[in-house]
Scaffold this active site. Structure first.
Site, PDB file in Angstrom:
ATOM      1  N   TYR A 140       0.760  -1.026   0.035  1.00 31.01           N
ATOM      2  CA  TYR A 140       0.048   0.113   0.013  1.00 31.01           C
ATOM      3  C   TYR A 140       1.071   1.286   0.023  1.00 31.01           C
ATOM      4  CZ  TYR A 140      -4.257  -2.877   0.739  1.00 31.01           C
ATOM      5  OH  TYR A 140      -5.133  -3.768   0.551  1.00 31.01           O
TER       6      TYR A 140
HETATM    7  C1  LIG Z   1      -0.693  -9.451  -1.349  1.00 26.75           C
HETATM    8  C2  LIG Z   1      -1.279  -9.903  -2.821  1.00 26.75           C
HETATM    9  C3  LIG Z   1      -2.537  -9.165  -2.911  1.00 26.75           C
HETATM   10  C4  LIG Z   1      -0.185  -9.311  -3.724  1.00 26.75           C
HETATM   11  O1  LIG Z   1      -0.614  -9.747  -4.800  1.00 26.75           O
HETATM   12  P1  LIG Z   1       0.432  -9.748  -6.239  1.00 26.75           P
HETATM   13  O2  LIG Z   1      -0.342 -10.165  -7.596  1.00 26.75           O
HETATM   14  O3  LIG Z   1       1.126 -11.133  -5.969  1.00 26.75           O
HETATM   15  O4  LIG Z   1       1.179  -8.522  -6.285  1.00 26.75           O
HETATM   16  P2  LIG Z   1       1.855  -7.985  -7.298  1.00 26.75           P
HETATM   17  O5  LIG Z   1       2.730  -9.168  -8.204  1.00 26.75           O
HETATM   18  O6  LIG Z   1       1.010  -7.008  -8.090  1.00 26.75           O
HETATM   19  O7  LIG Z   1       3.161  -7.253  -6.690  1.00 26.75           O
HETATM   20  C5  LIG Z   1       2.950  -5.706  -6.357  1.00 26.75           C
HETATM   21  C6  LIG Z   1       4.040  -5.417  -5.463  1.00 26.75           C
HETATM   22  O8  LIG Z   1       3.636  -5.650  -4.054  1.00 26.75           O
HETATM   23  C7  LIG Z   1       4.927  -6.595  -3.669  1.00 26.75           C
HETATM   24  N1  LIG Z   1       4.347  -7.386  -2.890  1.00 26.75           N
HETATM   25  C8  LIG Z   1       3.561  -8.516  -3.375  1.00 26.75           C
HETATM   26  N2  LIG Z   1       3.177  -9.489  -2.211  1.00 26.75           N
HETATM   27  C9  LIG Z   1       3.520  -8.556  -1.247  1.00 26.75           C
HETATM   28  C10 LIG Z   1       3.289  -8.766   0.189  1.00 26.75           C
HETATM   29  N3  LIG Z   1       2.750 -10.092   0.700  1.00 26.75           N
HETATM   30  N4  LIG Z   1       3.941  -8.201   1.019  1.00 26.75           N
HETATM   31  C11 LIG Z   1       4.300  -7.003   0.509  1.00 26.75           C
HETATM   32  N5  LIG Z   1       4.693  -6.548  -0.599  1.00 26.75           N
HETATM   33  C12 LIG Z   1       4.067  -7.393  -1.590  1.00 26.75           C
HETATM   34  C13 LIG Z   1       5.517  -7.017  -4.897  1.00 26.75           C
HETATM   35  O9  LIG Z   1       7.088  -7.263  -4.548  1.00 26.75           O
HETATM   36  C14 LIG Z   1       5.187  -5.939  -5.781  1.00 26.75           C
HETATM   37  O10 LIG Z   1       6.231  -4.892  -5.777  1.00 26.75           O
HETATM   38  P3  LIG Z   1       7.257  -4.511  -6.852  1.00 26.75           P
HETATM   39  O11 LIG Z   1       6.247  -4.297  -7.980  1.00 26.75           O
HETATM   40  O12 LIG Z   1       8.099  -3.161  -6.231  1.00 26.75           O
HETATM   41  O13 LIG Z   1       8.268  -5.753  -6.970  1.00 26.75           O
HETATM   42  C15 LIG Z   1      -1.316 -11.233  -2.776  1.00 26.75           C
HETATM   43  O14 LIG Z   1       0.057 -12.005  -2.373  1.00 26.75           O
HETATM   44  C16 LIG Z   1      -2.240 -11.934  -1.859  1.00 26.75           C
HETATM   45  O15 LIG Z   1      -3.509 -12.258  -2.308  1.00 26.75           O
HETATM   46  N6  LIG Z   1      -1.930 -12.390  -0.510  1.00 26.75           N
HETATM   47  C17 LIG Z   1      -3.061 -12.876   0.162  1.00 26.75           C
HETATM   48  C18 LIG Z   1      -3.882 -11.921   0.626  1.00 26.75           C
HETATM   49  C19 LIG Z   1      -3.483 -10.555   1.188  1.00 26.75           C
HETATM   50  O16 LIG Z   1      -2.657 -10.773   2.070  1.00 26.75           O
HETATM   51  N7  LIG Z   1      -4.012  -9.516   0.778  1.00 26.75           N
HETATM   52  C20 LIG Z   1      -3.820  -8.056   1.302  1.00 26.75           C
HETATM   53  C21 LIG Z   1      -4.907  -7.683   1.957  1.00 26.75           C
HETATM   54  S1  LIG Z   1      -4.531  -6.558   2.912  1.00 26.75           S
END
Ligand SMILES: CC(C)(COP(=O)(O)OP(=O)(O)OC[C@H]1O[C@@H](n2cnc3c(N)ncnc32)[C@H](O)[C@@H]1OP(=O)(O)O)[C@@H](O)C(=O)NCCC(=O)NCCS
Length: 172
Positions: A140
């Site tokens: 975020y």
């Molecule tokens: C967190 C989540 C939404 C990320 O989805 P994703 O499609 O894998 O993320 P993206 O590939 O678009 O990555 C976006 C950015 O966020 C970062 N990122 C991804 N997962 C992350 C995590 N768990 N924590 C921190 N940063 C994260 C990536 O490194 C990337 O950064 P970059 O572009 O600088 O490398 C996914 O892992 C998920 O659904 N997790 C379980 C549910 C959850 O925790 N949701 C958040 C609710 S608050």
């Protein structure tokens, strides 16, 4: 390489049961509440799907919310109504099979663009979210969200004015 659809509204016949982001709370909400809330009009969920199969790859939900003025940094508290109107980015999740491919970025971009466009018609100060844990705060923060320093629930928010300055919602 898989192709994905642009975000679209959740539909009655979407297979929410097959979705698994690895977090029980977000799976449960999506399977049990996303469609019901959609029907009630209390939240709007948008999904990105795999183009070939139609399977749900990720989702984001938006609704309206309020922010207590006392949660803001002191410098932002003066001359503001209390509470302040907000858009809640309530849930954001990506299926485990598709994580790490920029889907969350696309959903976030879509959600923030939607919020800015809405704010042109309906007054709104910020986009609010409640990160599930400290790990996702960085995700975020990358989109301009900051901690609300005096909120006991540790939510994060980004001001609509800052999103506009960053180019969100710009047309053409
Ligand atoms: C967190 C989540 C939404 C990320 O989805 P994703 O499609 O894998 O993320 P993206 O590939 O678009 O990555 C976006 C950015 O966020 C970062 N990122 C991804 N997962 C992350 C995590 N768990 N924590 C921190 N940063 C994260 C990536 O490194 C990337 O950064 P970059 O572009 O600088 O490398 C996914 O892992 C998920 O659904 N997790 C379980 C549910 C959850 O925790 N949701 C958040 C609710 S608050």
């Amino acid at each position: 390489m898989a192709a994905f659809t642009p975000p679209r509204p959740l539909a009655a016949d979407d297979d929410t049961a097959a979705f698994d982001c690895g977090r029980d709370a977000l799976n449960h909400w999506f399977r049990r509440h996303a469609w019901r809330n959609q029907e009630l009009g209390v939240s709007r969920t948008s999904v990105i799907c795999e183009a070939e199969t139609g399977g749900i790859v990720g989702y984001v939900s938006l609704s309206t919310a309020q922010v207590e003025r006392a949660w803001l940094p002191k410098a932002q508290q003066r001359n503001r109504p209390d509470p302040l109107p907000a858009i809640l980015l309530g849930q954001l999740a990506v299926d485990r099979r598709w994580q790490g491919q920029g889907i969350a970025r696309s959903l976030m971009f879509y959600a923030l663009t939607t919020a800015v466009r809405l704010s042109e018609q309906v007054g709104c100060f910020c986009v609010l979210t409640h990160p599930l844990d400290d790990d996702v705060r960085a995700l975020y923060a990358a989109f301009g969200f900051e901690d609300l320093p005096f909120d006991p629930a540790r939510s994060m928010a980004v001001r609509i004015a800052d999103l506009v300055r960053s180019g969100f919602g710009a047309t053409g």
